[in-house]
Design a protein around this motif. Structure first.
Motif, mmCIF file in Angstrom:
data_model
loop_
_atom_site.group_PDB
_atom_site.id
_atom_site.type_symbol
_atom_site.label_atom_id
_atom_site.label_comp_id
_atom_site.label_asym_id
_atom_site.label_seq_id
_atom_site.Cartn_x
_atom_site.Cartn_y
_atom_site.Cartn_z
ATOM 1 N N LEU A 142 21.343 69.587 17.752
ATOM 2 C CA LEU A 142 22.694 69.173 18.131
ATOM 3 C C LEU A 142 23.733 69.838 17.243
ATOM 4 N N PHE A 143 23.505 69.808 15.925
ATOM 5 C CA PHE A 143 24.456 70.413 14.993
ATOM 6 C C PHE A 143 24.478 71.933 15.139
ATOM 7 N N THR A 144 23.319 72.539 15.373
ATOM 8 C CA THR A 144 23.253 73.998 15.515
ATOM 9 C C THR A 144 23.988 74.487 16.758
ATOM 10 N N ASN A 145 23.770 73.785 17.880
ATOM 11 C CA ASN A 145 24.323 74.238 19.157
ATOM 12 C C ASN A 145 25.780 73.832 19.379
ATOM 13 N N TYR A 146 26.186 72.719 18.766
ATOM 14 C CA TYR A 146 27.523 72.194 19.059
ATOM 15 C C TYR A 146 28.367 71.986 17.800
ATOM 16 N N LEU A 147 28.021 72.705 16.716
ATOM 17 C CA LEU A 147 28.715 72.492 15.445
ATOM 18 C C LEU A 147 30.217 72.719 15.571
ATOM 19 N N ALA A 148 30.611 73.782 16.272
ATOM 20 C CA ALA A 148 32.045 74.080 16.400
ATOM 21 C C ALA A 148 32.796 72.916 17.038
ATOM 22 N N TRP A 149 32.225 72.337 18.086
ATOM 23 C CA TRP A 149 32.889 71.231 18.786
ATOM 24 C C TRP A 149 32.861 69.948 17.963
ATOM 25 N N ILE A 150 31.783 69.739 17.213
ATOM 26 C CA ILE A 150 31.709 68.563 16.337
ATOM 27 C C ILE A 150 32.770 68.661 15.248
ATOM 28 N N VAL A 151 32.950 69.876 14.710
ATOM 29 C CA VAL A 151 33.987 70.103 13.693
ATOM 30 C C VAL A 151 35.367 69.760 14.250
ATOM 31 N N ILE A 152 35.652 70.202 15.471
ATOM 32 C CA ILE A 152 36.948 69.931 16.096
ATOM 33 C C ILE A 152 37.149 68.430 16.306
ATOM 34 N N VAL A 153 36.096 67.738 16.749
ATOM 35 C CA VAL A 153 36.190 66.284 16.968
ATOM 36 C C VAL A 153 36.477 65.558 15.652
ATOM 37 N N VAL A 154 35.757 65.919 14.595
ATOM 38 C CA VAL A 154 35.969 65.280 13.287
ATOM 39 C C VAL A 154 37.386 65.549 12.789
ATOM 40 N N ALA A 155 37.851 66.786 12.946
ATOM 41 C CA ALA A 155 39.218 67.132 12.525
ATOM 42 C C ALA A 155 40.249 66.343 13.330
ATOM 43 N N ALA A 156 40.003 66.194 14.630
ATOM 44 C CA ALA A 156 40.932 65.440 15.485
ATOM 45 C C ALA A 156 40.974 63.971 15.089
ATOM 46 N N VAL A 157 39.812 63.409 14.763
ATOM 47 C CA VAL A 157 39.759 62.009 14.325
ATOM 48 C C VAL A 157 40.507 61.843 13.001
ATOM 49 N N ALA A 158 40.292 62.786 12.082
ATOM 50 C CA ALA A 158 40.976 62.715 10.786
ATOM 51 C C ALA A 158 42.483 62.850 10.925
ATOM 52 N N LEU A 159 42.933 63.627 11.907
ATOM 53 C CA LEU A 159 44.374 63.806 12.135
ATOM 54 C C LEU A 159 45.011 62.599 12.809
ATOM 55 N N THR A 160 44.309 62.024 13.787
ATOM 56 C CA THR A 160 44.891 60.910 14.555
ATOM 57 C C THR A 160 44.615 59.556 13.927
ATOM 58 N N LEU A 161 43.472 59.446 13.245
ATOM 59 C CA LEU A 161 43.113 58.184 12.580
ATOM 60 C C LEU A 161 42.721 58.466 11.131
ATOM 61 N N PRO A 162 43.679 58.908 10.324
ATOM 62 C CA PRO A 162 43.347 59.342 8.961
ATOM 63 C C PRO A 162 42.680 58.273 8.101
ATOM 64 N N ASP A 163 43.034 57.007 8.323
ATOM 65 C CA ASP A 163 42.450 55.936 7.507
ATOM 66 C C ASP A 163 40.936 55.851 7.677
#
Length: 324
Positions: free
Chosen positions: A10-31
């Motif tokens: 999962l991490f190997t094949n979709y790492l780029a998208w997982i990174v974007i999701v984590v970044a989006a969560v950190a931006l919209t829900l920083p707490d």
């Protein structure tokens, strides 16, 4: 083990998208990820420790097989990338804190994700792993020296404090992992299936914590930071590719050189920035984690598709000849 293999895939094949999701969560829900920011150094130590656990002394035999290629990649990483960062900082008249962050991204060693992306791009994986390992082990000396040289224009930088930080975050965990793997290899082999996932989660927590603490700054200056980080990343790809072509290496080696030069240890850059400077200085490292992973994965996919297309073109004439 089957479950861990699925997670690793999962991490190997979709790492780029997982990174974007984590970044989006950190931006919209920083707490939700702000708690991770004080522990970025610890998470990086975990990444480096897992890297050490996967290494053996024999792995460095590749240095003696291709010493000049490893040296060439090293020169591009610690020679060209800091210069590129410095010139971009000047060209865009970046504020001192952001400029320092970009130069720090240029001064850190190659990122561990470059090994996975080189594999996905059908590149020279042994060269990638060896170059990453060598640049990482030498980072305690070269990162502070290079950073002082180019970043000293913006701020007085202490070599020894940064040297100590890199030794603690990078060198000690890697050496510890290497020693444990040498002494208890059979035991390490039983848990090695968990290491890629553990490393990926730690990297994502570094990203999440860095983005969360910089949420407001990213919203206001994010476009500029992402642009200069993207240009810096592409300049590394370009010089690695051009040099590979000039010295007439094969396709796999050229791809590895491009990826090793372009993909930096942005997590280390963010951690050092948070430890020694300000959260704003860590912006380039946070943006770099997203940019390097996303465009590295896109590049790898393009390479694989090109190889598949070429293989199909070769197989068609062969099949026609067989039919005739």
């Amino acid at each position: 083990m089957k479950y861990m293999n699925s997670l690793n895939g999962l991490f190997t094949n979709y790492l780029a998208w997982i990174v974007i999701v984590v970044a989006a969560v950190a931006l919209t829900l920083p707490d939700s990820l702000l708690w991770a920011s004080p522990y970025t150094a610890l998470f990086l130590q975990i990444v480096m420790f897992t890297m050490g656990l996967t290494m053996k002394v024999s792995d460095f035999a590749a240095v003696f097989k291709k010493p000049w290629l490893v040296l060439l990649v090293f020169v591009m990483q610690f020679g060209f990338m800091p210069v590129s960062a410095f010139l971009l900082a000047k060209a865009f008249s970046l504020p001192p804190e952001i400029a320092l962050g970009l130069i720090l991204v240029g001064a850190v060693p190659g990122g561990t994700s470059s090994n996975v992306i080189t594999y996905l791009a059908n590149g020279d994986v042994p060269l990638s792993i060896t170059a990453t390992s060598i640049s990482t082990l030498l980072a305690p000396i070269f990162t502070p020296l290079v950073f002082m040289f180019y970043g000293g224009e913006y701020l007085d930088i202490s070599f020894w404090s940064m040297f100590q930080s890199i030794v603690q975050v990078v060198l000690i965990p890697i050496v510890l992992g290497l020693v444990i793997n040498s002494l208890f290899h059979n035991h390490v082999k039983k848990v090695e299936g968990t290491l890629p996932t553990l490393s990926s989660v730690a990297v994502l927590l570094v990203l999440g914590g860095t983005v969360a603490i910089n949420q407001e700054s990213l919203i206001h200056t994010g476009a500029l930071v992402f642009l200069v980080v993207f240009l810096h990343n592409m300049s590394g790809y370009a010089v690695g590719y051009i040099v590979g072509k000039l010295i007439r290496t094969n396709k796999a080696t050229t791809r590895a050189m491009a990826l090793e030069t372009g993909i930096q240890n942005t997590g280390l850059a963010a951690s050092l920035a948070l430890t020694h400077f300000t959260p704003t200085t860590a912006l380039a490292g946070a943006a770099g984690t997203i940019v390097h992973t996303l465009f590295g994965t896109i590049y790898a996919n393009l390479c694989r598709k090109k190889d598949i297309k070429k293989a199909e073109e070769v197989s068609v004439p062969n099949s026609l000849e067989s039919a005739s």
